[in-house]
Design a protein around this motif. Sequence first.
Motif, PDB file in Angstrom:
ATOM      1  N   ILE A  70       0.842  -1.203   0.000  1.00 51.05           N
ATOM      2  CA  ILE A  70       0.000   0.000   0.000  1.00 51.05           C
ATOM      3  C   ILE A  70       0.873   1.248   0.000  1.00 51.05           C
ATOM      4  N   ARG A  71       1.924   1.239   0.817  1.00 53.66           N
ATOM      5  CA  ARG A  71       2.813   2.407   0.892  1.00 53.66           C
ATOM      6  C   ARG A  71       3.408   2.747  -0.462  1.00 53.66           C
ATOM      7  N   THR A  72       3.775   1.733  -1.199  1.00 55.43           N
ATOM      8  CA  THR A  72       4.529   1.968  -2.437  1.00 55.43           C
ATOM      9  C   THR A  72       3.679   1.985  -3.700  1.00 55.43           C
ATOM     10  N   ALA A  73       2.519   1.323  -3.692  1.00 58.36           N
ATOM     11  CA  ALA A  73       1.777   1.159  -4.943  1.00 58.36           C
ATOM     12  C   ALA A  73       0.399   1.805  -4.960  1.00 58.36           C
ATOM     13  N   TYR A  74      -0.124   2.249  -3.806  1.00 61.33           N
ATOM     14  CA  TYR A  74      -1.451   2.856  -3.811  1.00 61.33           C
ATOM     15  C   TYR A  74      -1.436   4.123  -4.651  1.00 61.33           C
ATOM     16  N   VAL A  75      -2.551   4.417  -5.306  1.00 62.70           N
ATOM     17  CA  VAL A  75      -2.609   5.504  -6.278  1.00 62.70           C
ATOM     18  C   VAL A  75      -2.248   6.853  -5.656  1.00 62.70           C
ATOM     19  N   GLU A  76      -2.527   7.031  -4.378  1.00 63.80           N
ATOM     20  CA  GLU A  76      -2.155   8.258  -3.690  1.00 63.80           C
ATOM     21  C   GLU A  76      -1.275   7.924  -2.495  1.00 63.80           C
ATOM     22  N   GLU A  77      -0.385   8.845  -2.163  1.00 65.83           N
ATOM     23  CA  GLU A  77       0.522   8.589  -1.048  1.00 65.83           C
ATOM     24  C   GLU A  77      -0.227   8.665   0.285  1.00 65.83           C
ATOM     25  N   VAL A  78      -0.019   7.681   1.126  1.00 64.04           N
ATOM     26  CA  VAL A  78      -0.620   7.652   2.463  1.00 64.04           C
ATOM     27  C   VAL A  78       0.511   7.475   3.469  1.00 64.04           C
ATOM     28  N   ASP A  79       0.540   8.337   4.483  1.00 58.27           N
ATOM     29  CA  ASP A  79       1.634   8.250   5.450  1.00 58.27           C
ATOM     30  C   ASP A  79       1.442   7.043   6.372  1.00 58.27           C
ATOM     31  N   ASP A  80       2.546   6.599   6.966  1.00 60.48           N
ATOM     32  CA  ASP A  80       2.529   5.392   7.788  1.00 60.48           C
ATOM     33  C   ASP A  80       1.577   5.508   8.981  1.00 60.48           C
ATOM     34  N   LYS A  81       1.527   6.677   9.615  1.00 60.16           N
ATOM     35  CA  LYS A  81       0.661   6.865  10.774  1.00 60.16           C
ATOM     36  C   LYS A  81      -0.805   6.647  10.412  1.00 60.16           C
ATOM     37  N   THR A  82      -1.213   7.205   9.285  1.00 57.53           N
ATOM     38  CA  THR A  82      -2.599   7.049   8.847  1.00 57.53           C
ATOM     39  C   THR A  82      -2.920   5.596   8.544  1.00 57.53           C
ATOM     40  N   LEU A  83      -1.991   4.913   7.878  1.00 59.10           N
ATOM     41  CA  LEU A  83      -2.209   3.502   7.552  1.00 59.10           C
ATOM     42  C   LEU A  83      -2.367   2.655   8.810  1.00 59.10           C
ATOM     43  N   LEU A  84      -1.547   2.931   9.805  1.00 58.82           N
ATOM     44  CA  LEU A  84      -1.636   2.162  11.046  1.00 58.82           C
ATOM     45  C   LEU A  84      -2.955   2.426  11.777  1.00 58.82           C
ATOM     46  N   GLU A  85      -3.415   3.679  11.739  1.00 63.18           N
ATOM     47  CA  GLU A  85      -4.695   3.988  12.362  1.00 63.18           C
ATOM     48  C   GLU A  85      -5.838   3.299  11.621  1.00 63.18           C
ATOM     49  N   TYR A  86      -5.745   3.245  10.284  1.00 62.46           N
ATOM     50  CA  TYR A  86      -6.744   2.509   9.509  1.00 62.46           C
ATOM     51  C   TYR A  86      -6.756   1.039   9.912  1.00 62.46           C
ATOM     52  N   ALA A  87      -5.576   0.487  10.103  1.00 56.85           N
ATOM     53  CA  ALA A  87      -5.467  -0.932  10.464  1.00 56.85           C
ATOM     54  C   ALA A  87      -6.098  -1.199  11.829  1.00 56.85           C
ATOM     55  N   ILE A  88      -5.816  -0.314  12.792  1.00 54.23           N
ATOM     56  CA  ILE A  88      -6.398  -0.470  14.128  1.00 54.23           C
ATOM     57  C   ILE A  88      -7.916  -0.371  14.062  1.00 54.23           C
ATOM     58  N   ASN A  89      -8.401   0.635  13.338  1.00 47.11           N
ATOM     59  CA  ASN A  89      -9.838   0.843  13.236  1.00 47.11           C
ATOM     60  C   ASN A  89     -10.518  -0.359  12.577  1.00 47.11           C
ATOM     61  N   GLY A  90      -9.924  -0.866  11.515  1.00 42.30           N
ATOM     62  CA  GLY A  90     -10.502  -2.021  10.840  1.00 42.30           C
ATOM     63  C   GLY A  90     -10.506  -3.260  11.712  1.00 42.30           C
ATOM     64  N   MET A  91      -9.459  -3.438  12.498  1.00 44.01           N
ATOM     65  CA  MET A  91      -9.362  -4.588  13.391  1.00 44.01           C
ATOM     66  C   MET A  91     -10.492  -4.569  14.422  1.00 44.01           C
ATOM     67  N   LEU A  92     -10.807  -3.375  14.949  1.00 47.12           N
ATOM     68  CA  LEU A  92     -11.835  -3.270  15.984  1.00 47.12           C
ATOM     69  C   LEU A  92     -13.244  -3.345  15.406  1.00 47.12           C
ATOM     70  N   THR A  93     -13.500  -2.617  14.314  1.00 46.76           N
ATOM     71  CA  THR A  93     -14.849  -2.603  13.756  1.00 46.76           C
ATOM     72  C   THR A  93     -15.237  -3.944  13.160  1.00 46.76           C
ATOM     73  N   SER A  94     -14.263  -4.778  12.846  1.00 42.54           N
ATOM     74  CA  SER A  94     -14.570  -6.105  12.312  1.00 42.54           C
ATOM     75  C   SER A  94     -15.017  -7.074  13.401  1.00 42.54           C
ATOM     76  N   LEU A  95     -14.784  -6.719  14.669  1.00 40.43           N
ATOM     77  CA  LEU A  95     -15.140  -7.616  15.766  1.00 40.43           C
ATOM     78  C   LEU A  95     -16.645  -7.658  15.995  1.00 40.43           C
ATOM     79  N   ASP A  96     -17.260  -6.493  16.156  1.00 39.89           N
ATOM     80  CA  ASP A  96     -18.700  -6.391  16.376  1.00 39.89           C
ATOM     81  C   ASP A  96     -19.100  -4.941  16.141  1.00 39.89           C
ATOM     82  N   PRO A  97     -20.401  -4.631  16.103  1.00 43.16           N
ATOM     83  CA  PRO A  97     -20.825  -3.261  15.775  1.00 43.16           C
ATOM     84  C   PRO A  97     -20.474  -2.214  16.827  1.00 43.16           C
TER      85      PRO A  97
END
Length: 452
Positions: A70-97
């Motif tokens: 994602i860092r190297t090939a995504y169409v737009e540049e996304v900083d590492d901090k934002t990507l990690l926050e996305y990962a955390i958010n996705g991990m939690l919201t996938s558990l339950d509503p």
Amino acid sequence: MSLFAVPSPRLVSRFACTAVCVLSLGLTQVNAQPAEDTAAASDAAEQAARLQGQLPLQELRNFTEIFERIRTAYVEEVDDKTLLEYAINGMLTSLDPHSAYLQPEAFSDLQENTSGKFGGLGIEVGQEDGLILVVTPIDDTPAQKAGIRAGDLIVSLDGEAVMGMSLNDAVERMRGAPGSEITLEIRRKNEKELLTFTLARAEIKVASVRTDMLSGNVGYVRITQFQEHTGSELAAAIEDWRAKDNLNGIILDLRNNPGGVLDAAVDVVDSFISQGLIVYTKGRTASAEVSYSATNHTAAGDVPVVVLINGGSASASEIVAGALQDHQRAVIVGTQSFGKGSVQSVLPITEERAIKLTTARYFTPNGRSIQAQGIKPDIWVEQSEVTPYEQRFYKEADLPGHLSNPTRKDGKAKSDNDNKDPNSELLKKDFQLYEAHTLLRGVTILSPRPEA
């Protein structure tokens, strides 16, 4: 589920009851030194093997590989901090509503919500099939006044489809400065076309407890949300009624109440029972195993109680209804409740960030789980308006020359106006309340009375 205008958090907990605790994660680093003796090296190897057995190493490799792609090939540049926050958010919201990652604004909003004051439209929302579900509109808010109903599905916000939008993002879009407007497109059951509502945002101040005295000395209590002082406010109102009047019954209205603070729900039940279990929780950790019991002080004594619930009654509301039902302390009237029987704990990560994690389930005193089941009323009553059938009868009092009534001081016969309920207009608009009031009046009439 989340509170409208109140961020994603509390939410459902507004349908939700919130506990605050701190989670610390200890990591042990193992360093193998050539100079160590064989026993120490063996211990280190065993510990490393245990850690390796606990961690899914291949999945961690997959994660880092995807992260790098994602860092190297995504169409737009996304900083590492934002990507990690996305990962955390996705991990939690996938558990339950109800599990979520609370960033600074959301964390602050969660704290505002438990105090009963926040900005927005006044809707408790969740997510269903990719759309935003209206769990309940809050009393006296722009959403409730505009006619938005529990069960409505929000399809778009200001023309932008919510499909694929996270619940947090949807809530943020619905918030805004008081007076600013937003247009909602809504899909409603049994309506063929989408409904459009344009609402002006407002500062939402939720009054937790509202009271009124209905005819027949029946006290009416409406709890819109469980806040820190809800229990004490309810107890004070009941004690005031009992001191002034011959209180014949209490109607506790929990309809469209999305929940709130767990301790407040316990205090409310404690106002009606003097002993026994109120609610208990079960989870995987020792801290998740908690039970709450009644104290000796009971504000309501043995006054008959009817509790009103519907599909918008969630979380703390269901705890109250379930406890009073199990103790056979109240008759539950209305329709089946929402069914949120899980506990969310707010676990601070930093001073500004936290995670809201589902850590346990609620159980009623008889061991019933509320989760995805809800509370079934003892008497099922659908909501509608009371429409009296007008029919004119001629009575003895209408006949010319009728005899006077000797038991009346004025000698006149009793008229229809003498029987008119001063709260008739309120009861006409609310059939469920009308039925609850009728039930309590019947109980009062049939109750044994002391001899004169």
